[in-house]
Design a protein around this motif. Structure first.
Motif, PDB file in Angstrom:
ATOM      1  N   LEU B  30       0.572  -0.824   0.197  1.00  0.00           N
ATOM      2  CA  LEU B  30       0.349   0.214  -0.114  1.00  0.00           C
ATOM      3  C   LEU B  30       0.723   1.127  -0.214  1.00  0.00           C
ATOM      4  CD1 LEU B  30      -3.290  -1.207   2.768  1.00  0.00           C
ATOM      5  CD2 LEU B  30      -3.249  -0.325   0.180  1.00  0.00           C
ATOM      6  N   ILE B  31       1.930   1.233   0.595  1.00  0.00           N
ATOM      7  CA  ILE B  31       2.695   2.599   1.288  1.00  0.00           C
ATOM      8  C   ILE B  31       3.804   2.326   0.220  1.00  0.00           C
ATOM      9  CG2 ILE B  31       4.229   1.650   2.764  1.00  0.00           C
ATOM     10  CD1 ILE B  31       1.832   5.026   2.723  1.00  0.00           C
ATOM     11  N   ALA B  32       4.253   1.805  -0.086  1.00  0.00           N
ATOM     12  CA  ALA B  32       5.805   1.291  -0.868  1.00  0.00           C
ATOM     13  C   ALA B  32       5.767   2.398  -2.367  1.00  0.00           C
ATOM     14  CB  ALA B  32       6.274   0.282  -1.543  1.00  0.00           C
ATOM     15  N   PRO B  33       4.425   2.245  -3.306  1.00  0.00           N
ATOM     16  CA  PRO B  33       4.466   3.471  -4.456  1.00  0.00           C
ATOM     17  C   PRO B  33       4.121   4.629  -4.038  1.00  0.00           C
ATOM     18  CG  PRO B  33       2.654   1.109  -4.534  1.00  0.00           C
ATOM     19  CD  PRO B  33       3.391   1.476  -2.383  1.00  0.00           C
ATOM     20  N   ILE B  34       3.837   4.922  -3.267  1.00  0.00           N
ATOM     21  CA  ILE B  34       4.395   6.210  -2.462  1.00  0.00           C
ATOM     22  C   ILE B  34       4.862   6.703  -2.054  1.00  0.00           C
ATOM     23  CG2 ILE B  34       2.334   8.355  -1.259  1.00  0.00           C
ATOM     24  CD1 ILE B  34      -0.075   6.205  -1.246  1.00  0.00           C
ATOM     25  N   LEU B  35       5.686   6.087  -1.064  1.00  0.00           N
ATOM     26  CA  LEU B  35       6.949   6.288  -1.304  1.00  0.00           C
ATOM     27  C   LEU B  35       7.990   6.263  -1.981  1.00  0.00           C
ATOM     28  CD1 LEU B  35       7.335   5.081   2.720  1.00  0.00           C
ATOM     29  CD2 LEU B  35       6.829   7.522   2.197  1.00  0.00           C
ATOM     30  N   VAL B  36       8.076   5.495  -3.336  1.00  0.00           N
ATOM     31  CA  VAL B  36       9.044   5.776  -3.789  1.00  0.00           C
ATOM     32  C   VAL B  36       8.995   6.297  -4.934  1.00  0.00           C
ATOM     33  CG1 VAL B  36       8.392   4.500  -5.619  1.00  0.00           C
ATOM     34  CG2 VAL B  36      10.523   3.406  -5.225  1.00  0.00           C
ATOM     35  N   ILE B  37       8.494   7.119  -5.071  1.00  0.00           N
ATOM     36  CA  ILE B  37       8.475   8.474  -6.186  1.00  0.00           C
ATOM     37  C   ILE B  37       9.292   9.464  -5.726  1.00  0.00           C
ATOM     38  CG2 ILE B  37       6.585   8.202  -7.396  1.00  0.00           C
ATOM     39  CD1 ILE B  37       4.556   9.834  -5.741  1.00  0.00           C
ATOM     40  N   ILE B  38       8.956   9.636  -4.281  1.00  0.00           N
ATOM     41  CA  ILE B  38      10.021  10.813  -3.505  1.00  0.00           C
ATOM     42  C   ILE B  38      11.316  10.768  -3.963  1.00  0.00           C
ATOM     43  CG2 ILE B  38      10.098  11.915  -1.245  1.00  0.00           C
ATOM     44  CD1 ILE B  38       7.669  10.880  -0.731  1.00  0.00           C
ATOM     45  N   PRO B  39      11.906   9.944  -3.434  1.00  0.00           N
ATOM     46  CA  PRO B  39      14.097  10.378  -3.664  1.00  0.00           C
ATOM     47  C   PRO B  39      13.487  10.387  -5.426  1.00  0.00           C
ATOM     48  CG  PRO B  39      12.672   7.770  -2.684  1.00  0.00           C
ATOM     49  CD  PRO B  39      12.151   8.744  -2.914  1.00  0.00           C
ATOM     50  N   LEU B  40      12.945   9.642  -5.760  1.00  0.00           N
ATOM     51  CA  LEU B  40      13.119   9.771  -7.236  1.00  0.00           C
ATOM     52  C   LEU B  40      13.261  11.085  -8.157  1.00  0.00           C
ATOM     53  CD1 LEU B  40      11.692   6.103  -8.791  1.00  0.00           C
ATOM     54  CD2 LEU B  40      13.867   7.075  -9.173  1.00  0.00           C
TER      55      LEU B  40
END
Lengths: 417, 324
Positions: B30-40
């Motif tokens: 649930l949460i990873a897709p939302i977090l992964v775009i931040i560093p990218l």
């Protein structure tokens, strides 16, 4: 019959109590209705009426009749099965001349083209030459283009001349009328919509089942953890719920595409080699993964609110009476969660059936749903009547589910977050 | 599942552990897709994936260029010195800045309309005297259930050719509908009204939920002390249901702020909102700017979530329930 004593009951100002109560409750009803009235009126005008008007468009059929009056009159006067005679060709020639002069021959051609691809050019080309047509019109038209003699064309024109038609619904179900007016299936390579509806329902069912499988343990965990820790974990469920759909869709593109994060990790770990990168985006897999992610909170939240009300003592009682943990789950816990499963599954399925944005962005060709086909006819082919017919069928399915949801769960019990 | 009891067998311990791992994986999903775009979104390269320099935490691998691009994209003179004139240019011409302004305008007006009308209606719906309560509720909640593509198609036809039904009156020629000269397609008003309709169910649901916990005897107490209905509403009822009203308003705002299909169908180029611009960005020229916008939107949603959670707790406290 009122009792003698009841007639004597009056209010302080001498009014019969029965009348005073009736007036008070009438006023209360009116006050409640007046509070709701502005919004109800707004929703009726800005939402219900436009949708009704659109549905009317799916049976409305004036493009042909309005521009081809004489031929329409001939169809009305001669029942189906009448041989196409010189009078019919004369009416056709007169109408084509008229339509060419008022530049509506393209509209007519487009209308026929919906059902008989390739006819638009037949109409526009003949329209350009219509000024020079001489009787006998049958020979003249057939000399211009032998297609005018096709029985199929006349069947389609007859269908198009009616004020109201069910033909768009037939088309939306991969059916058409044959020369005799009977309903037959279209050629196998043109059968698109039935399989698309089936695919939409099948994908929605898969997504619902996956959401249930993923959501059930999480909802159970949240419902049984101490409040403070459950609230911490609840944020992980609610944050995606509050995050923009487009943000979540684009992050799945970033993760799953050929050069994306997941494939890069798999290649770096040596699980797949450079040439064997998995294609998880722009196909059904992409649609299922992204939509499951987006709809999962809609499964977890209703499940959670039902599980929260199940007293843990029931399970303990079952265990103390000798049930194994599996039996306790199957016979005690699972039946108690059924209302939550029903509510979550219905909600996810209803939302999935009408999904548009995510399939359009990540679905590729194989992951498109019926909504995308409606948008395609709205924006690309401009066959708005067919779009309206497809929309009406989808709407009927959704309203049926909505009615079931209301019966099973009750709209009043719908909760958000 | 709160804690593993001491008498649990080895098998039960193993199962409890497996269960937690499963739950952890689902929450990660649930949460990873939302977090992964931040560093990218801080990627120095125009790629959608982690570069080697990013993985080794080399500062060279990170940059703010995509955030800068959000300001400069669409500007007349992006390379001019950054003085007052440059900022005015960005404010007036940059694509994303204009989209943000449009989203804010549409969102605020749609929210206010939906909240005022929705709260009034919820007050009526919560009364037991309301006639045809269930049917009215079903109609008012339907914009949430009807697939967005159907709503957008209906609204598109209506806004391009507005008219209202008339019974067959003695008009000449006899008409079944009254047509209007003005058009709502391609106007701000059109999008605001469409978004209001979509936001209404959320206001109705949250406010009626709050009202079910409302003690009607408070209203009677106020009335017996001489307060009129308006005064009772603003001094007694409103403060108690305010948390529900505000969270309904936030739902309505998010609905408008996240809505793309209506804008796609009835909005003109001038009314491009943030989701509409993202839609274009994803479909046409996909660039890491999208990730920068997405990161900004994640921050916005964290703020909204926090606000709603605080309101929910306050509401429960006011209604005497246990604070979560």
């Amino acid at each position: 019959m009122a009792e003698p004593g009841a007639a004597a009951l009056t209010t302080a100002d001498g009014m019969p109590l029965r009348a005073a109560l009736a007036r008070a409750s009438r006023r209360a009803r009116l006050r409640a209705a007046l509070l709701v009235a502005p919004l109800l009126l707004f929703v009726l005008v800005s939402f219900v009426w436009p949708i009704g008007q659109m549905l009317l468009r799916s049976v409305n059929n004036v493009q042909f009749a309005a521009n081809m009056p004489e031929l329409t009159a001939w169809f009305a006067a001669n029942p189906r099965g009448t041989p196409v005679d010189e009078a019919a060709f004369a009416a056709l020639a007169a109408d084509l001349r008229l339509a060419a002069a008022s530049r509506t021959v393209g509209t007519v051609g487009t209308r026929i083209n919906y059902e008989l691809p390739g006819s638009r050019s037949l109409f526009t080309a003949t329209g350009r030459a219509a000024g020079g047509l001489e009787p006998p019109y049958r020979e003249a038209l057939l000399a211009l283009n032998p297609d005018w003699g096709r029985e199929e064309l006349w069947t389609v024109m007859r269908g198009a001349s009616a004020r109201y038609t069910a033909n768009f619904y037939l088309a939306a179900l991969d059916l058409r009328r044959d020369a005799g007016g009977g309903i037959v299936r279209v050629a196998p390579e043109q059968r698109v919509y039935v399989s698309l509806f089936l695919r939409t329902f099948a994908l929605s069912a898969v997504i619902t089942v996956v959401c249930l499988a993923l959501g059930f343990p999480v909802a159970h965990l949240l419902a049984t953890l101490p409040v403070r820790r459950a609230n911490m974990l609840m944020i992980l469920v609610l944050l995606p719920f509050w995050t923009s759909l487009l943000v979540r869709t684009s992050s799945w593109i970033v993760l799953l595409q050929g050069q994306g994060v997941v494939n890069n990790v798999l290649v770096a770990l040596g699980i797949v080699d450079e040439g064997g990168r998995l294609s998880m985006m722009y196909n059904q897999t992409g649609t299922i993964v992204a939509m499951t992610h987006i709809l999962l909170p809609f499964m977890i939240l209703p499940l959670y609110s039902v599980m929260k009300t199940i007293p843990p003592a029931y399970a303990r009682a079952a265990r103390s009476l000798g049930a194994t943990s599996w039996t306790t789950f199957r016979r005690i816990y699972l039946p108690l969660t059924v209302p939550g499963i029903g509510a979550g599954a219905m909600l996810v399925f209803i939302l999935a059936v009408g999904y548009y944005i995510t399939p359009a962005l990540v679905g590729g060709a194989s992951g498109q749903l019926i909504s995308n086909q409606i948008a395609f006819h709205m924006q690309n082919t401009l066959n708005w009547s067919l779009a309206a017919a497809l929309a009406a069928l989808l709407l009927a399915a959704v309203l049926l589910l909505y009615w079931l949801y209301d019966r099973l769960v009750g709209i009043d019990n719908m909760k958000l977050g | 599942m709160a804690a593993i009891p001491s008498h649990a067998s080895a098998l039960e311990r193993l199962w409890a552990l497996t269960f937690r791992v499963i739950c952890g994986l689902v929450l990660l999903f649930l949460i990873a897709p939302i977090l992964v775009i931040i560093p990218l979104s801080f990627n120095a390269e125009p790629y959608f994936t982690f570069t080697e320099r990013m993985l080794t935490l080399d500062p060279e691998g990170y940059s703010l260029r995509w955030y800068d691009n959000l300001l400069t994209f669409g500007m007349v003179a992006p390379d001019a010195p950054r003085d007052a004139g440059w900022w005015a240019d960005a404010w007036n011409n940059a694509t994303w800045v204009r989209a943000a302004k449009n989203s804010a305008i549409v969102g605020v007006f749609a929210t206010v309309l939906a909240t005022v009308l929705g709260t009034l209606a919820a007050l009526g719906l919560a009364r037991s005297e309301m006639p045809a309560r269930k049917a009215v509720m079903a109609i008012l909640v339907s914009p949430m259930i009807v697939p967005i593509i159907i709503s957008a198609t209906g609204v598109f036809f209506f806004y391009s050719n507005p008219g209202l039904p008339l019974p067959k009156l003695a008009l000449d020629p006899p008409a079944l509908r009254l047509d209007f000269d003005w058009k709502l397609a391609g106007t701000y008003l059109g999008i605001i009204l469409a978004h209001t309709t979509l936001g209404i169910p959320f206001v109705i649901i949250t406010v009626t939920a709050t009202l079910t916990g409302f003690d009607r005897s408070l209203v009677r107490a106020a009335a017996s002390l001489g307060a009129g209905p308006v005064r009772t509403f603003f001094r007694v009822q409103m403060p108690l249901i305010l948390p529900g009203v505000i969270s309904g308003a936030l739902f309505a705002f998010v609905t408008s702020f996240d809505e793309v299909v209506m804008v796609l169908f009835i909005g003109a180029h001038d009314q491009q909102t943030i989701p509409r611009a993202m839609w274009n960005g994803i479909r046409e020229q996909i660039s890491p700017s999208i990730l920068a916008v997405a990161t900004v939107l994640v921050v916005v949603s964290v703020a909204l979530l926090t606000a709603v959670e605080l309101l929910r707790r306050r509401s429960e406290r006011l209604r005497g329930m246990s604070p979560g």
